[in-house]
Design an enzyme around this catalytic site. Structure first.
Site, mmCIF file in Angstrom:
data_model
loop_
_atom_site.group_PDB
_atom_site.id
_atom_site.type_symbol
_atom_site.label_atom_id
_atom_site.label_comp_id
_atom_site.label_asym_id
_atom_site.label_seq_id
_atom_site.Cartn_x
_atom_site.Cartn_y
_atom_site.Cartn_z
ATOM 1 N N GLU A 91 0.936 -0.672 -0.055
ATOM 2 C CA GLU A 91 0.208 -0.117 -0.002
ATOM 3 C C GLU A 91 0.476 1.496 0.310
ATOM 4 O O GLU A 91 1.976 1.637 0.657
ATOM 5 C CB GLU A 91 -1.311 0.023 1.202
ATOM 6 C CG GLU A 91 -1.497 1.213 1.023
ATOM 7 C CD GLU A 91 -3.016 1.474 1.689
ATOM 8 O OE1 GLU A 91 -3.509 0.063 2.127
ATOM 9 O OE2 GLU A 91 -3.500 2.276 2.001
ATOM 10 N N LYS A 270 -8.608 -0.818 10.752
ATOM 11 C CA LYS A 270 -7.905 -0.870 8.718
ATOM 12 C C LYS A 270 -6.891 -0.415 9.008
ATOM 13 O O LYS A 270 -5.510 -0.447 8.396
ATOM 14 C CB LYS A 270 -8.869 -1.142 7.928
ATOM 15 C CG LYS A 270 -8.327 -1.469 6.643
ATOM 16 C CD LYS A 270 -7.709 -0.924 6.016
ATOM 17 C CE LYS A 270 -7.245 -1.383 4.896
ATOM 18 N NZ LYS A 270 -6.097 -0.420 3.860
ATOM 19 N N ASP A 286 2.887 -13.619 12.531
ATOM 20 C CA ASP A 286 1.606 -13.747 12.616
ATOM 21 C C ASP A 286 0.734 -12.275 12.019
ATOM 22 O O ASP A 286 0.443 -12.609 13.133
ATOM 23 C CB ASP A 286 1.468 -14.845 13.317
ATOM 24 C CG ASP A 286 0.163 -15.720 12.714
ATOM 25 O OD1 ASP A 286 -0.581 -15.328 11.713
ATOM 26 O OD2 ASP A 286 -0.249 -17.238 13.348
ATOM 27 N N HIS A 381 -2.647 10.741 -1.213
ATOM 28 C CA HIS A 381 -2.217 9.027 -1.548
ATOM 29 C C HIS A 381 -2.247 9.167 -2.967
ATOM 30 O O HIS A 381 -1.715 8.342 -4.246
ATOM 31 C CB HIS A 381 -4.063 8.586 -1.786
ATOM 32 C CG HIS A 381 -4.414 7.747 -0.793
ATOM 33 N ND1 HIS A 381 -4.965 6.917 -0.099
ATOM 34 C CD2 HIS A 381 -3.741 7.785 0.753
ATOM 35 C CE1 HIS A 381 -4.984 5.961 0.852
ATOM 36 N NE2 HIS A 381 -4.086 7.312 1.449
HETATM 37 C C1 MEV Z 1 -6.238 3.720 3.948
HETATM 38 O O1 MEV Z 1 -6.098 2.801 3.771
HETATM 39 C C2 MEV Z 1 -6.743 3.550 5.666
HETATM 40 C C3 MEV Z 1 -7.189 4.826 6.247
HETATM 41 O O2 MEV Z 1 -9.127 4.555 5.311
HETATM 42 C C4 MEV Z 1 -7.969 4.532 7.798
HETATM 43 C C5 MEV Z 1 -8.888 6.183 8.095
HETATM 44 O O3 MEV Z 1 -9.874 6.089 7.180
HETATM 45 O O4 MEV Z 1 -8.643 6.203 9.183
HETATM 46 C C6 MEV Z 1 -7.784 6.200 5.767
#
Ligand code: MEV
Length: 437
Positions: A91, A270, A286, A381
């Protein structure tokens, strides 16, 4: 699979595949038209033998290694120690975001500290036959200490010698609406020292099952590690003093949104795992267990964000607490590349690594909330995504450099980019150089 269409051939060809050498496995794929000569070259020539020999020991039917980008997050000071953090991830923004957050925190005199609560990993042994429960509980109450000693002496003597071993055995009766009958479970906690200990605790759980079966004539049910291993948790705290109050309040509010809505909380968590998983992969840990552990912990009282952010009018304080099962020895930590990553991290113990996981998760969350509450996530991004858009074309390396400049200009103009932009700009670059008409 062009040539393998019949099910019986499929099983015939791949019967005993695991017994073959790696090169033979690859040539079978080519012989049957699954891959071509270029693919074979990719599997054989392009990846160092060093990794492939590790792979042969780690998994069945290995045909090579699957490389992931490995990078280093800089600028992170954890427990007052400047720490270089190796991260394996595809990523684009993860490493840049962590390095950026580390730098920002340092410039704003922020401090990140970690601490551990409890220790060990949890194993479980279930019983489902209700008529046996009272006999098991009586037996358990009479023999608990003897059972712990027996498991330590017979099943994990070397762990005991190293100062670890089974230290707690408890029972719980579970009556849940999702199960028709009551269930009895024995929870076993074991300190695994430097190992993550999943295999060891499975051995201990199964050994307990056979002891009880022999002593009581009662057959236990499932015996297995629990990946919600919260006998040990780790906390990372970040304190940023004298912070701009508008900014701090926005971070707190963004965290509250995740508290209010599970759809946001999952994305929030996430983002935390983006960083933690990448460090777990690079250090041979792991990452699936860590994922399961963190989501399970987040869901214990109804799914919530794993971080908390508070502003007291002066300082912004962030905190992340969760079970971060970590190993500095054993399992996949023996891979040669992993050893290099351990050196980069200056890894000395599993406890230190759990702290680094927690600190990375918290900083990664800070980076995400900071972006979301200021310029938005797309701008950062997209700037990094330009490289992916170039990779997806057939630009040569000298074209790539010029294409990057054109894409950056178009991003400033439009605020977004897609693959079509990349293809279009490459075409016009080639047109301007008379390569195409
Ligand atoms: C992207 O991989 C992760 C985010 O979506 C986390 C978040 O929104 O807190 C930027």
């Amino acid at each position: 699979m062009a040539k393998i269409t019949k099910i019986e051939n499929f099983f015939k060809i791949f019967g005993g595949y695991y017994k073959l050498s790696r090169s033979k496995r690859i040539s079978i794929l080519q012989d049957y038209g699954v891959i071509n000569a270029d693919d074979c070259a990719m599997l054989t020539q392009d990846i160092s033998e060093v990794f492939c020999s590790d792979a042969d020991f780690l998994v069945e039917n290995s045909i090579g290694c699957f490389p992931l980008p490995l990078g280093i997050a800089t600028n992170c000071v954890i427990n007052e120690i400047p720490t270089l953090i190796p991260m394996a991830t595809e990523e684009t923004s993860v490493i840049a975001a962590l390095s950026g957050a580390g730098k920002w925190v340092n410039e704003h005199k922020g401090k990140i500290q970690t601490s551990q609560q409890g220790k060990g990993i949890r194993g479980q042994l279930y019983f489902r036959e209700k008529s046996n429960f009272s006999a098991i509980i009586t037996y358990f109450n009479l023999n608990k200490d003897a059972l712990i000693s027996d498991l330590n002496n017979r099943v994990v003597p070397s762990m005991k010698k190293r100062g670890g071993g089974v230290f707690s055995l408890e029972y719980r009766r579970i009556q849940d609406s999702s199960v028709a009958d009551e269930i009895l479970v024995l929870d076993i906690c074991m300190d695994c020292c430097e190992a993550m200990g999943a295999n060891l605790i499975c051995q201990v759980s199964e050994a307990l099952k056979s002891i009880i079966s022999k002593d009581l004539g009662v057959a236990g049910d499932i015996a297995i590690v629990s990946n919600l291993s919260d006998c040990q948790t780790t906390t990372a705290s970040l304190v940023i003093p004298s912070i701009d109050s508008d900014f701090a309040e926005k971070i707190v509010a963004a965290n509250n949104v995740a508290r209010a809505d599970i759809y946001r909380a999952v994305t929030h968590n996430k983002g935390i795992l983006n960083g933690v998983d990448a460090v777990a992969l690079a250090t041979g840990n792991d990452w699936r267990a860590i994922e399961a552990s963190l989501h399970g912990y987040a869901a214990k009282g109804g799914y919530t964000p794993l971080t908390s952010w508070e502003f007291d009018g002066e300082s912004l304080v962030g905190q992340l607490t969760a079970p971060f099962p970590a190993a500095s020895l054993g399992g996949a930590t023996t891979q040669k590349m992993v050893k290099v990553c351990h050196k980069i991290l200056n890894l000395r113990s599993a406890q230190q690594l759990s702290g680094i996981f927690a600190a990375v998760g918290l900083l990664q969350n800070f980076a995400a909330l900071k972006a979301l509450t200021t310029k938005g996530i797309v701008a950062g991004h997209m700037r990094l995504h330009i490289n992916n858009l170039i990779l997806a074309t057939d630009a040569t390396s000298s074209e790539s450099k010029r294409l990057k400049i054109l894409l950056e200009e178009r991003l400033c103009l439009l605020g977004k980019l897609t693959l079509t932009d990349s293809l279009e700009l490459l075409h016009s670059l080639r047109l301007s150089e008379g390569q195409v008409r």
